[in-house]
Design an enzyme around this catalytic site. Structure first.
Site, PDB file in Angstrom:
ATOM      1  N   HIS A 111     -17.489  12.400   2.838  1.00 11.08           N
ATOM      2  CA  HIS A 111     -17.880  11.123   3.444  1.00 11.08           C
ATOM      3  C   HIS A 111     -19.380  11.131   3.686  1.00 11.08           C
ATOM      4  O   HIS A 111     -19.906  12.101   4.232  1.00 11.08           O
ATOM      5  CB  HIS A 111     -17.122  10.925   4.760  1.00 11.08           C
ATOM      6  CG  HIS A 111     -17.490   9.679   5.488  1.00 11.08           C
ATOM      7  ND1 HIS A 111     -16.998   8.428   5.131  1.00 11.08           N
ATOM      8  CD2 HIS A 111     -18.323   9.478   6.534  1.00 11.08           C
ATOM      9  CE1 HIS A 111     -17.516   7.520   5.930  1.00 11.08           C
ATOM     10  NE2 HIS A 111     -18.326   8.114   6.786  1.00 11.08           N
TER      11      HIS A 111
ATOM     12  N   LEU B 246      -5.536   5.713   2.625  1.00  7.23           N
ATOM     13  CA  LEU B 246      -4.244   6.283   2.224  1.00  7.23           C
ATOM     14  C   LEU B 246      -3.234   6.096   3.347  1.00  7.23           C
ATOM     15  O   LEU B 246      -3.535   6.337   4.519  1.00  7.23           O
ATOM     16  CB  LEU B 246      -4.403   7.769   1.889  1.00  7.23           C
ATOM     17  CG  LEU B 246      -5.253   8.076   0.667  1.00  7.23           C
ATOM     18  CD1 LEU B 246      -5.513   9.563   0.564  1.00  7.23           C
ATOM     19  CD2 LEU B 246      -4.607   7.545  -0.605  1.00  7.23           C
TER      20      LEU B 246
ATOM     21  N   ASN C 188     -11.817  15.013   2.028  1.00 10.86           N
ATOM     22  CA  ASN C 188     -12.621  13.859   1.645  1.00 10.86           C
ATOM     23  C   ASN C 188     -14.082  14.172   1.897  1.00 10.86           C
ATOM     24  O   ASN C 188     -14.429  14.812   2.902  1.00 10.86           O
ATOM     25  CB  ASN C 188     -12.205  12.640   2.470  1.00 10.86           C
ATOM     26  CG  ASN C 188     -13.060  11.424   2.184  1.00 10.86           C
ATOM     27  OD1 ASN C 188     -13.160  10.980   1.045  1.00 10.86           O
ATOM     28  ND2 ASN C 188     -13.690  10.882   3.221  1.00 10.86           N
TER      29      ASN C 188
ATOM     30  N   ARG D 102       0.814  -1.205   0.000  1.00 12.22           N
ATOM     31  CA  ARG D 102       0.000   0.000   0.000  1.00 12.22           C
ATOM     32  C   ARG D 102       0.850   1.258   0.000  1.00 12.22           C
ATOM     33  O   ARG D 102       0.634   2.142  -0.842  1.00 12.22           O
ATOM     34  CB  ARG D 102      -0.964   0.012   1.195  1.00 12.22           C
ATOM     35  CG  ARG D 102      -1.965   1.164   1.180  1.00 12.22           C
ATOM     36  CD  ARG D 102      -2.794   1.180   2.452  1.00 12.22           C
ATOM     37  NE  ARG D 102      -3.566  -0.018   2.641  1.00 12.22           N
ATOM     38  CZ  ARG D 102      -4.838  -0.167   2.238  1.00 12.22           C
ATOM     39  NH1 ARG D 102      -5.439   0.815   1.572  1.00 12.22           N
ATOM     40  NH2 ARG D 102      -5.503  -1.281   2.474  1.00 12.22           N
TER      41      ARG D 102
END
Ligand SMILES: Nc1nc2c(c(=O)[nH]1)N[C@@H](CN(C=O)c1ccc(C(=O)N[C@@H](CCC(=O)O)C(=O)O)cc1)CN2
Ligand SMILES: NCC(=O)N[C@@H]1O[C@H](COP(=O)([O-])[O-])[C@@H](O)[C@H]1O
Length: 244
Positions: free
Chosen positions: A115, A99, A113, A71
């Site tokens: 959400h 992330l 972000n 990742r």
């Protein structure tokens, strides 16, 4: 003579259909958002958000996690590609991957972000079903700064959406999504003014409006105008007129 500030350079991360991306593009085209889309990036080559970008003539790139050993390695390459287009703000709009800490910490205060819940309630995935299972009467969406903690970053703005009798997750999701678009646009307009900043360190960061800590997320009203949440009507926060 007053010179208009340079348009906010936006990079968007998306894993799916890209309706929030499209809302940004439409607002820019209509002169309702002083911004420029400088790139759209995805973890999924088949994401329709990438097709939307191509149709808009915007740089579009998929970076597949399967092509990397870890990742962090995937994220480092992805963000090297994002850095190459020099965004002011990176918008996660349906980007469905956690992330890794190094790429987030290196860009603290520049990644947001959207959400689909009233954070801190219902973090993670399947938020509409979470809300229904919890018997929530009100649901909604939040725009927050991205920190290493998943959906744990300081919340900038929120919009409340009623849960209706007979709602299932899909119907509730559609009602929330319809409010996500104006919420994200109002938040980006606010960021474009520079009045909102993320202050403090990664482990103690907070949102500041005009240099003062925000005591609660700004709420999007039925008129799509942001206002500070208080018992008495707070002065609305109107964006500066755009250069239509
Ligand atoms: N470090 C952070 N990364 C991300 C954040 C964040 O706040 N901090 N927000 C998310 C967006 N998001 C919800 O808003 C979210 C994205 C992904 C997941 C998740 O569990 N992803 C799994 C894979 C799930 C799948 O592939 O279907 C994973 O990454 O292993 C939860 C919430 C963006 N990233
Ligand atoms: N945890 C992240 C998450 O669930 N994000 C959600 O994905 C959808 C993307 O829609 P879009 O691709 O049409 O913009 C939006 O509802 C967004 O809130």
């Amino acid at each position: 003579m007053r010179v208009a500030p340079a348009p906010l350079r936006l990079a968007v991360l998306a894993s799916g259909r890209g309706s929030n991306l499209q809302a940004i593009a439409d607002a820019i085209a209509a002169g309702d958002l002083a911004a420029e889309l400088v790139g759209v990036f995805s973890d999924k080559p088949g994401a329709f958000a990438l097709e939307r970008a191509r149709r808009l003539g915007v740089h579009a790139l998929a970076v597949r996690p399967r092509d990397f050993a870890s990742r962090p390695a995937h994220d480092e390459h992805l963000f090297s590609q994002i850095d190459a287009v020099c965004p002011d703000v990176i918008v996660c709009a349906g980007y469905m991957r956690l992330l890794s800490e190094p790429v987030v910490t290196a860009r603290q205060g520049r990644i947001i972000n959207i959400h689909p819940s009233l954070l801190p309630a219902f973090k993670g995935l399947h938020t509409h079903q979470q809300a229904l299972d919890a018997g929530a009467g009100v649901h909604g969406a939040s725009v927050h700064y991205v920190t290493p903690e998943l959906d744990g970053g300081p919340v900038v703005t929120q919009v409340r959406v009623p849960v209706e009798p007979g709602d299932d997750a899909e119907r509730l999701a559609q009602r929330v999504l319809a409010q996500e678009h104006p919420l994200l646009l109002a938040t980006l307009r606010l960021l474009a003014t520079g009045r909102v900043q993320l202050a403090g360190s990664a482990h103690g960061s907070r949102v500041e409006l005009d240099g003062q800590p925000l005591s609660a997320p700004l709420q999007l009203g039925p008129d799509n105008v942001l206002a500070e949440f208080s018992a008495s009507p707070a002065p609305a926060i109107h964006p500066p007129p755009t250069n239509r």
